[in-house]
Design a protein around this motif. Structure first.
Motif, PDB file in Angstrom:
ATOM      1  N   ALA A 264     103.925 137.205  81.304  1.00 40.65           N
ATOM      2  CA  ALA A 264     104.092 135.808  80.894  1.00 40.65           C
ATOM      3  C   ALA A 264     102.734 135.125  80.733  1.00 40.65           C
ATOM      4  O   ALA A 264     102.520 134.354  79.788  1.00 40.65           O
ATOM      5  N   ALA A 265     101.802 135.428  81.655  1.00 44.12           N
ATOM      6  CA  ALA A 265     100.460 134.845  81.579  1.00 44.12           C
ATOM      7  C   ALA A 265      99.736 135.308  80.320  1.00 44.12           C
ATOM      8  O   ALA A 265      99.057 134.518  79.647  1.00 44.12           O
ATOM      9  N   ILE A 266      99.881 136.579  79.971  1.00 43.01           N
ATOM     10  CA  ILE A 266      99.240 137.117  78.761  1.00 43.01           C
ATOM     11  C   ILE A 266      99.811 136.445  77.523  1.00 43.01           C
ATOM     12  O   ILE A 266      99.073 136.065  76.591  1.00 43.01           O
ATOM     13  N   MET A 267     101.130 136.270  77.483  1.00 41.49           N
ATOM     14  CA  MET A 267     101.777 135.630  76.330  1.00 41.49           C
ATOM     15  C   MET A 267     101.250 134.206  76.140  1.00 41.49           C
ATOM     16  O   MET A 267     100.944 133.791  75.012  1.00 41.49           O
TER      17      MET A 267
ATOM     18  N   LYS B  32     114.982 140.086  77.421  1.00 44.90           N
ATOM     19  CA  LYS B  32     114.064 141.117  77.859  1.00 44.90           C
ATOM     20  C   LYS B  32     113.398 140.669  79.150  1.00 44.90           C
ATOM     21  O   LYS B  32     112.825 139.575  79.221  1.00 44.90           O
ATOM     22  N   LYS B  33     113.496 141.490  80.182  1.00 42.80           N
ATOM     23  CA  LYS B  33     112.893 141.153  81.464  1.00 42.80           C
ATOM     24  C   LYS B  33     111.372 141.169  81.351  1.00 42.80           C
ATOM     25  O   LYS B  33     110.791 141.960  80.609  1.00 42.80           O
ATOM     26  N   THR B  34     110.737 140.302  82.126  1.00 46.31           N
ATOM     27  CA  THR B  34     109.282 140.236  82.121  1.00 46.31           C
ATOM     28  C   THR B  34     108.789 139.988  83.536  1.00 46.31           C
ATOM     29  O   THR B  34     109.588 139.938  84.483  1.00 46.31           O
ATOM     30  N   ASN B  35     107.499 139.838  83.698  1.00 45.08           N
ATOM     31  CA  ASN B  35     106.900 139.570  85.006  1.00 45.08           C
ATOM     32  C   ASN B  35     105.795 138.536  84.838  1.00 45.08           C
ATOM     33  O   ASN B  35     105.404 138.207  83.705  1.00 45.08           O
TER      34      ASN B  35
END
Length: 381
Positions: A293-296, A286-289
């Motif tokens: 990524a920072a929230i995860m 799954k593509k992300t940004n």
């Protein structure tokens, strides 16, 4: 050999072994380096001054001048080098060690041409030293960007393997026939230099850690061969330690890359051959940004950071340490997973992270951390 010289050589050997053991952990590596260097300095001093030979004063002046010049150049290079440029420095030092063995072989060959065992030792030292020197110089050029990262050579594996077999045949002919012609021994030297270039030239930058480790082991083998030639036990032991440590490290990195040592030396190295199962998809993608990524990571309880070649090239070790500190302040458990081939050379990633003051306890080797991934919330590669 006098008893006093034997005792000093024994002390130096113990220093080598103790220093090598301490080099295995970042927290003790500096002391280990100093201990091993002290042992080498002691062995050199004992070799020069403890003997029963009649040595002209002019020879001592030449030896002293060479030691001072070499120490000044080496010390200046080591002080001025940036941490991110350490791989280039190691490549140069590997090359100089190989060149020393080759030059010694050239000097001693004509004196021992009638002794098959000594001649075999000398020829082996010349070939291995020449391969190490030229290969290390190419590796140095690739690492500092002065040589193109990958140079395509048609039928690379076939040419290299045939050329290597030709060198072995040439060496066997030289020793078996007792040839004393200097042109032959310089031909062997030239063949070794050419093979070293052919061996390293087609290999990409990401594969350089394995190349440097292998060349480092060859430097040790060349030193051990020189020790056999001069019946010098401290050179023999030091060379064996360096050579065996380099081979062990090379095999460990090959294992981490899902390759065999045979594939590294004789084929499928730095080429386009894919690793078996490398294209097998093990899960959904799954593509992300950066924001996602920072929230995860912000809401995670545990994060494993897997630094690699890109981080080393981008010199992003300080930025990744800042991220680690931010996560730690929020109560996130952060670890670094250190792959054997991470960085631009063996151990380079450990050094880079240590430079940015990452706590040593956070650095975990691949074998030890693999079992933690399934229980980790986020893995940042």
């Amino acid at each position: 050999m006098s008893i006093s010289l034997s005792i000093i050589y024994l002390i130096a050997t113990i220093a080598f072994i103790l220093g090598l053991k301490k080099l295995g952990h970042p927290a003790t590596a500096k002391n280990g380096n100093l201990i091993a260097a002290s042992g080498m300095a002691l062995a050199i001093a004992a070799t020069i001054f403890i003997h029963d030979l009649q040595i002209p004063t002019s020879i001592y002046i030449l030896i002293g001048s060479a030691l001072l010049l070499g120490s000044a150049i080496g010390g200046l290079m080591a002080v001025k080098v940036k941490m991110t440029k350490m791989p280039e420095l190691v490549s140069l030092f590997n090359g100089f060690g190989g060149a020393s063995a080759a030059l010694i072989g050239l000097v001693e060959f004509s004196k021992n041409v009638d002794d098959k065992m000594q001649a075999t030792t000398i020829v082996s030292g010349i070939i291995i030293g020449a391969i190490t020197f030229s290969g290390s110089m190419i590796a140095w050029g690739k690492l500092n960007g002065s040589i193109k990262s990958v140079v395509s050579i048609p039928k690379y594996n076939t040419i290299n393997n045939l050329f290597f077999l030709a060198i072995i045949a040439f060496a066997v002919f030289t020793v078996s026939t007792g040839a004393s012609n200097q042109a032959i021994i310089f031909g062997l030297l030239g063949a070794g230099l050419v093979y070293g270039i052919l061996f390293v030239l087609p290999i990409g930058g990401a594969d350089m850690p394995v190349v440097i480790s292998l060349l480092n082991s060859l430097t040790g083998i060349a030193a051990a061969i020189t020790g056999i030639l001069y019946s010098n036990m401290v050179m023999l032991v030091g060379g064996i330690l360096v050579g065996s440590a380099g081979i062990i490290l090379t095999i460990a990195m090959c294992k981490g890359m899902n390759r065999t040592l045979g594939a590294v030396i004789f084929g499928a190295f730095g080429g386009t051959d894919s690793v078996a199962g490398a294209d097998k998809r093990l899960g959904s993608i799954k593509k992300t940004n950066p924001s996602d990524a920072a929230i995860m990571m912000n809401y995670a309880n545990s994060v494993i950071i897997v630094p690699g070649y890109g981080l080393a090239v981008a010199q992003a070790q300080h930025v990744i340490h800042e991220l680690e500190e931010l996560l730690t302040e929020k109560g996130v458990d952060v670890k670094y997973a250190i792959h054997p081939v991470a960085g631009r050379m063996p151990g380079h990633m450990n050094v880079l992270l240590a430079e940015s003051n990452v706590d040593y306890s956070l650095l975990v080797e691949m074998e030890d951390i693999n079992s933690h991934f399934k229980n980790t919330d986020v893995v940042l590669v």
